[in-house]
Design a protein around this motif. Structure first.
Motif, short mmCIF file in Angstrom:
data_model
loop_
_atom_site.label_atom_id
_atom_site.label_comp_id
_atom_site.label_asym_id
_atom_site.label_seq_id
_atom_site.Cartn_x
_atom_site.Cartn_y
_atom_site.Cartn_z
N GLU A 20 0.84 -1.20 0.00
CA GLU A 20 0.00 0.00 0.00
C GLU A 20 0.87 1.25 0.00
O GLU A 20 1.53 1.56 1.00
CB GLU A 20 -0.92 0.02 1.23
N GLU A 21 0.87 1.97 -1.09
CA GLU A 21 1.69 3.17 -1.21
C GLU A 21 1.25 4.25 -0.21
O GLU A 21 2.07 5.02 0.27
CB GLU A 21 1.61 3.72 -2.63
N GLN A 22 -0.06 4.29 0.06
CA GLN A 22 -0.55 5.29 1.02
C GLN A 22 0.02 5.04 2.42
O GLN A 22 0.29 5.97 3.16
CB GLN A 22 -2.09 5.30 1.08
N ALA A 23 0.20 3.79 2.77
CA ALA A 23 0.79 3.46 4.08
C ALA A 23 2.24 3.93 4.12
O ALA A 23 2.68 4.51 5.12
CB ALA A 23 0.72 1.95 4.33
N PHE A 24 2.93 3.71 3.02
CA PHE A 24 4.31 4.20 2.94
C PHE A 24 4.34 5.73 3.07
O PHE A 24 5.16 6.28 3.80
CB PHE A 24 4.94 3.77 1.60
N GLY A 25 3.43 6.40 2.38
CA GLY A 25 3.36 7.87 2.45
C GLY A 25 3.07 8.35 3.87
O GLY A 25 3.65 9.34 4.33
N GLU A 26 2.21 7.64 4.58
CA GLU A 26 1.89 8.03 5.95
C GLU A 26 3.10 7.82 6.87
O GLU A 26 3.37 8.65 7.73
CB GLU A 26 0.69 7.23 6.47
N ILE A 27 3.81 6.73 6.68
CA ILE A 27 5.02 6.49 7.48
C ILE A 27 6.03 7.63 7.23
O ILE A 27 6.61 8.17 8.17
CB ILE A 27 5.65 5.12 7.12
N TYR A 28 6.17 7.99 5.98
CA TYR A 28 7.08 9.08 5.63
C TYR A 28 6.64 10.37 6.33
O TYR A 28 7.45 11.05 6.97
CB TYR A 28 7.11 9.27 4.11
N GLU A 29 5.36 10.70 6.21
CA GLU A 29 4.85 11.94 6.83
C GLU A 29 5.02 11.94 8.35
O GLU A 29 5.32 12.95 8.94
CB GLU A 29 3.38 12.15 6.47
N ARG A 30 4.83 10.79 8.97
CA ARG A 30 4.94 10.69 10.43
C ARG A 30 6.37 10.86 10.94
O ARG A 30 6.60 11.41 12.01
CB ARG A 30 4.45 9.32 10.89
N TYR A 31 7.33 10.36 10.19
CA TYR A 31 8.68 10.25 10.75
C TYR A 31 9.76 11.07 10.06
O TYR A 31 10.86 11.20 10.61
CB TYR A 31 9.10 8.77 10.79
N TRP A 32 9.50 11.64 8.89
CA TRP A 32 10.61 12.27 8.18
C TRP A 32 11.20 13.45 8.93
O TRP A 32 12.42 13.61 8.95
CB TRP A 32 10.21 12.66 6.74
N LYS A 33 10.37 14.29 9.58
CA LYS A 33 10.92 15.46 10.27
C LYS A 33 11.86 15.04 11.41
O LYS A 33 12.95 15.59 11.56
CB LYS A 33 9.79 16.34 10.84
N GLU A 34 11.40 14.11 12.21
CA GLU A 34 12.19 13.62 13.34
C GLU A 34 13.52 13.02 12.86
O GLU A 34 14.59 13.31 13.41
CB GLU A 34 11.36 12.58 14.08
N LEU A 35 13.44 12.21 11.83
CA LEU A 35 14.65 11.57 11.30
C LEU A 35 15.56 12.59 10.64
O LEU A 35 16.79 12.53 10.78
CB LEU A 35 14.27 10.46 10.31
N TYR A 36 14.96 13.54 9.96
CA TYR A 36 15.77 14.59 9.31
C TYR A 36 16.54 15.40 10.35
O TYR A 36 17.72 15.68 10.19
CB TYR A 36 14.89 15.51 8.46
N ARG A 37 15.84 15.80 11.43
CA ARG A 37 16.51 16.58 12.48
C ARG A 37 17.72 15.83 13.02
O ARG A 37 18.78 16.41 13.21
CB ARG A 37 15.53 16.89 13.61
N LYS A 38 17.54 14.55 13.30
CA LYS A 38 18.66 13.77 13.84
C LYS A 38 19.80 13.64 12.84
O LYS A 38 20.96 13.80 13.19
CB LYS A 38 18.18 12.39 14.28
N ALA A 39 19.45 13.34 11.61
CA ALA A 39 20.49 13.20 10.59
C ALA A 39 21.24 14.51 10.38
O ALA A 39 22.47 14.54 10.33
CB ALA A 39 19.87 12.72 9.27
N ASN A 40 20.50 15.61 10.32
CA ASN A 40 21.14 16.91 10.11
C ASN A 40 21.95 17.34 11.32
O ASN A 40 23.01 17.94 11.18
CB ASN A 40 20.09 17.96 9.76
N HIS A 41 21.48 17.00 12.51
CA HIS A 41 22.23 17.34 13.73
C HIS A 41 23.59 16.64 13.72
O HIS A 41 24.60 17.23 14.08
CB HIS A 41 21.43 16.93 14.97
#
Length: 193
Positions: A20-41
């Motif tokens: 389900e692509e929508q499930a993948f999209g929701e996972i991305y929306e839920r976690y990308w900011k948090e993961l991005y902050r850590k990676a960029n930090h």
């Protein structure tokens, strides 16, 4: 079309495994900011952080049928850790990055007594594992604050030999306190803060 924003992480994992692509999209929306902050930090490079996130989510999508995800958030953080390590290996020649990594690691250690204590224990273990002649010269120099000449007289060896033993000790300790140690400390801090 499936609405995924109200699904739990476990339900999203099930839907993801079914493609389900929508499930993948929701996972991305839920976690990308948090993961991005850590990676960029850690990386201090927004472009590299975005690349790391692309690797994490691309791998998740490509391996969706094979991966065994028990809990989504820890899985994504573990995947992020591997991708960050991979990115750091690519940036090995970037001196500025290493300097920043050392600064951040030093700040984290000085602000966190538990981590500082663990780091001290690590260094003590490294000293304990030095060859006996090197360890003896090193401890007399660092703990007793003796000069090379005083150590040479005490051990009945030349000053040059003392210098070589201490130099060898420092080289062995530095080799063990490599970039992976710094990254491990940094990731430990990121996970536990």
């Amino acid at each position: 079309m499936m609405s995924c924003d109200l699904l739990s992480d476990a339900e999203l994992i099930t839907a993801l495994k079914e493609g389900e692509e929508q499930a993948f999209g929701e996972i991305y929306e839920r976690y990308w900011k948090e993961l991005y902050r850590k990676a960029n930090h850690i990386l201090q490079d927004p472009d590299a952080a975005v690349d790391v996130l692309q690797d994490v989510f691309l791998s998740l999508w490509q391996r969706r049928a094979q991966v065994d995800i028990q809990v989504l958030k820890p899985y994504l953080h573990q995947a992020l850790r591997f991708s960050v390590l991979k990115a750091i290996r690519k940036l090995k020649t970037d001196r500025q990055f290493y300097e920043r990594l050392m600064e951040v690691t030093t700040e984290i250690i000085s602000e966190n007594p538990l981590l500082f204590k663990e780091q001290q224990q690590l260094i003590q273990n490294l000293i304990d594992n030095l060859p006996e002649d090197c360890k003896q010269a090193f401890l007399l120099s660092r703990e007793q604050e003796m000069t090379y000449k005083q150590i040479a007289n005490l051990l009945n060896i030349s000053e040059k030999t003392v210098e070589k033993r201490i130099s060898k000790s420092l080289k062995m300790i530095r080799a063990s306190l490599n970039i992976e140690t710094c990254i491990t400390i940094l990731l430990w801090y990121e996970i536990h803060r």
